[in-house]
Design an enzyme around this catalytic site. Structure first.
Site, PDB file in Angstrom:
ATOM      1  N   CYS A  85       4.735  -9.371  -2.940  1.00  0.00           N
ATOM      2  CA  CYS A  85       3.090  -8.403  -2.187  1.00  0.00           C
ATOM      3  C   CYS A  85       2.153  -9.148  -3.226  1.00  0.00           C
ATOM      4  CB  CYS A  85       2.476  -7.552  -2.396  1.00  0.00           C
ATOM      5  SG  CYS A  85       1.689  -6.631  -1.668  1.00  0.00           S
ATOM      6  N   HIS A 159       1.699  -0.507  -4.695  1.00  0.00           N
ATOM      7  CA  HIS A 159       2.100  -0.825  -3.444  1.00  0.00           C
ATOM      8  C   HIS A 159       2.119  -0.371  -2.086  1.00  0.00           C
ATOM      9  CE1 HIS A 159       4.002  -4.244  -0.880  1.00  0.00           C
ATOM     10  NE2 HIS A 159       4.646  -2.862  -1.113  1.00  0.00           N
ATOM     11  N   ASN A 199      -7.292  -1.554   8.988  1.00  0.00           N
ATOM     12  CA  ASN A 199      -5.479  -1.606  10.197  1.00  0.00           C
ATOM     13  C   ASN A 199      -4.705  -1.063   9.727  1.00  0.00           C
ATOM     14  OD1 ASN A 199      -7.193  -2.797  12.205  1.00  0.00           O
ATOM     15  ND2 ASN A 199      -6.113  -4.959  11.430  1.00  0.00           N
ATOM     16  N   HIS A 210       0.768  -3.804   1.898  1.00  0.00           N
ATOM     17  CA  HIS A 210       0.149  -2.721   0.724  1.00  0.00           C
ATOM     18  C   HIS A 210      -1.083  -1.889   1.655  1.00  0.00           C
ATOM     19  CE1 HIS A 210      -0.745  -3.277  -3.864  1.00  0.00           C
ATOM     20  NE2 HIS A 210      -1.948  -3.072  -3.144  1.00  0.00           N
ATOM     21  N   HIS A 212      -4.361  -2.061   1.935  1.00  0.00           N
ATOM     22  CA  HIS A 212      -5.641  -2.326   1.992  1.00  0.00           C
ATOM     23  C   HIS A 212      -6.350  -2.602   3.168  1.00  0.00           C
ATOM     24  CE1 HIS A 212      -3.482  -5.259   4.169  1.00  0.00           C
ATOM     25  NE2 HIS A 212      -4.491  -6.110   4.610  1.00  0.00           N
ATOM     26  N   GLN A 214     -10.494  -4.450   5.420  1.00  0.00           N
ATOM     27  CA  GLN A 214     -10.973  -5.476   5.300  1.00  0.00           C
ATOM     28  C   GLN A 214     -12.690  -5.868   5.638  1.00  0.00           C
ATOM     29  OE1 GLN A 214      -8.868  -8.986   7.229  1.00  0.00           O
ATOM     30  NE2 GLN A 214      -7.347  -7.489   8.487  1.00  0.00           N
TER      31      GLN A 214
HETATM   32 ZN   LIG Z   1       1.882  -4.988  -2.777  1.00  0.00          ZN
END
Ligand SMILES: [Zn+2]
Length: 389
Positions: A85, A159, A199, A210, A212, A214
């Site tokens: 990742c 993660h 998303n 992971h 996250h 944007q």
């Molecule tokens: Zn990750």
């Protein structure tokens, strides 16, 4: 309620080996975070700033909208195994996008951006464009460099976590990062609107699992935002100066049947004309144009309410909800629009039943007419029932 003032986030900035910017937001003083060198020795990231065949904005004269052509992104990382990742901290023998060995929240420029080429000192060619970044009326075709900026926000170094599993304190840090990026990207030449979003779920094409989100800095005002501004102008002139955003929120409060949850500062409701099976809008009760304008009380209250809403979405079915969370913020430069705009978060899940997703088919994709299989009041009831026991 845990009160964490904005001074308790420590921000530090560095450059990755290809020149991209990386910004750490830490919850305690983090000596040396930004000093960790990126040992990968990547070739310099392309600057952008010019239109090429595989990267440009093209004008659709029938829709009156820009389309971003970003063919170079086809090579981007797609669902790597967990031990590769790129959003984990770097460790011995393993170099990722984040050189530091740990982090709380980190933001960096996307390695495979749809928009690039905006940085202090580079003034993009705005010749002949309207203040909203559109070409003059009557323009048939147009192409311009797909300037802008795309950043990635990692919400946690864990993660296997998810936004819904963050602590309220961490959500505050994420909000601090959103506010910081909105203000800083909004100040770059050529940026008209900053969009923070997440998303979540492979079902909607997430390429990295992971946790996250944007951030896009657009060189134009997006179609949805432009339409909202237009609607609010018309509403105001037809209703003796009343504010559309305020009145929508007031209506939801007085009707009551679509409210999912609320607190002293925020209300979360299913819109009267919801498009998605499970769609919730979170509005602050005191209207602000964008995230940087939210005060400490509003930020604290948001972190609790948003976690509550996300956990309700996850409890609807046996598996976590695939969702899109979209921050609607006022354009950066349009003073009149900023004075009227009501910033809010829209979160919607694409899952309409245990094993069924909502796809945008003929009416939605072809004509922009939405057909929702779930009555919004029933969706709100289900979400109320999905509260913590
Ligand atoms: Zn990750």
């Amino acid at each position: 309620m845990c009160v964490l003032n904005t001074e308790s986030v420590w921000k530090s900035t560095a450059r990755l080996s290809d020149g991209r910017e990386i910004v750490y937001f830490d919850e305690r003083p983090s000596a040396g975070r930004a000093e960790a060198p990126d040992l990968r020795g990547l070739p310099p990231a392309p600057n952008g700033g010019v239109a090429t065949e595989d990267s440009a904005l093209r004008w659709d004269p029938l829709a009156g909208e820009w389309v971003v052509i970003a063919a170079a992104r086809q090579d981007r990382t797609f669902l790597p195994p967990p031990d590769q990742c790129p959003l984990d901290p770097s460790g011995p023998g393993r170099l990722t996008e984040i050189p530091a060995s740990s982090y709380d929240v980190v933001v960096f420029e996307n390695r495979f951006p749809s928009l690039r080429g905006i940085w202090p000192g580079n003034v993009p060619d705005m010749l002949g464009l309207s203040p909203h970044g559109a070409p003059p009326a009557g323009t048939l075709a147009g192409s311009r460099a797909s300037v802008g900026r795309c950043e990635v926000v990692c919400f946690t170094s864990d993660h296997d976590s998810a936004f819904a599993s963050l602590t309220p304190e961490r959500v505050r840090t994420v909000m601090h990062a959103w506010a910081d990026r909105t203000a800083n990207l909004g100040a770059l030449p050529g940026v008209e609107q900053v969009y923070c979003f997440e998303n979540r779920g492979e079902e909607i094409g997430v390429t990295l699992s992971h946790p996250h989100g944007q951030i896009y800095a657009f060189p134009f005002v997006t179609p949805k935002t432009a339409r909202m501004i237009e609607q609010s102008e018309t509403y105001s002139s037809n209703n003796s100066g009343a504010n559309l955003f305020d009145d929508v929120v007031q209506r939801e409060i007085s009707v009551g049947t679509r409210i999912v949850a609320s607190n002293d500062e925020w209300i979360a409701f299913v819109p009267e004309a919801a498009r998605w099976p499970y769609e919730v809008r979170l509005f602050p009760l005191r209207r602000v144009p964008d995230i940087p304008a939210l005060d400490d009380r509003q930020r604290d209250a948001f972190s609790h309410l948003y976690l509550d809403v996300l956990r309700r979405l996850d409890r609807l079915f046996d598996k976590p909800a695939p969702y899109i969370a979209a921050w609607h913020q006022a354009p950066v430069h349009d003073g009149a629009a900023r004075a009227r705009f009501g910033a809010h978060l829209q979160v919607f899940s694409l899952r309409r039943a245990e094993n069924k997703l909502k796809y945008l088919a003929g009416t939605e994709s072809g004509m922009g007419v939405w057909i929702n299989d779930i009555v919004p009041e029933a969706a709100a009831q289900r979400l109320r029932d999905a509260g913590e026991a």
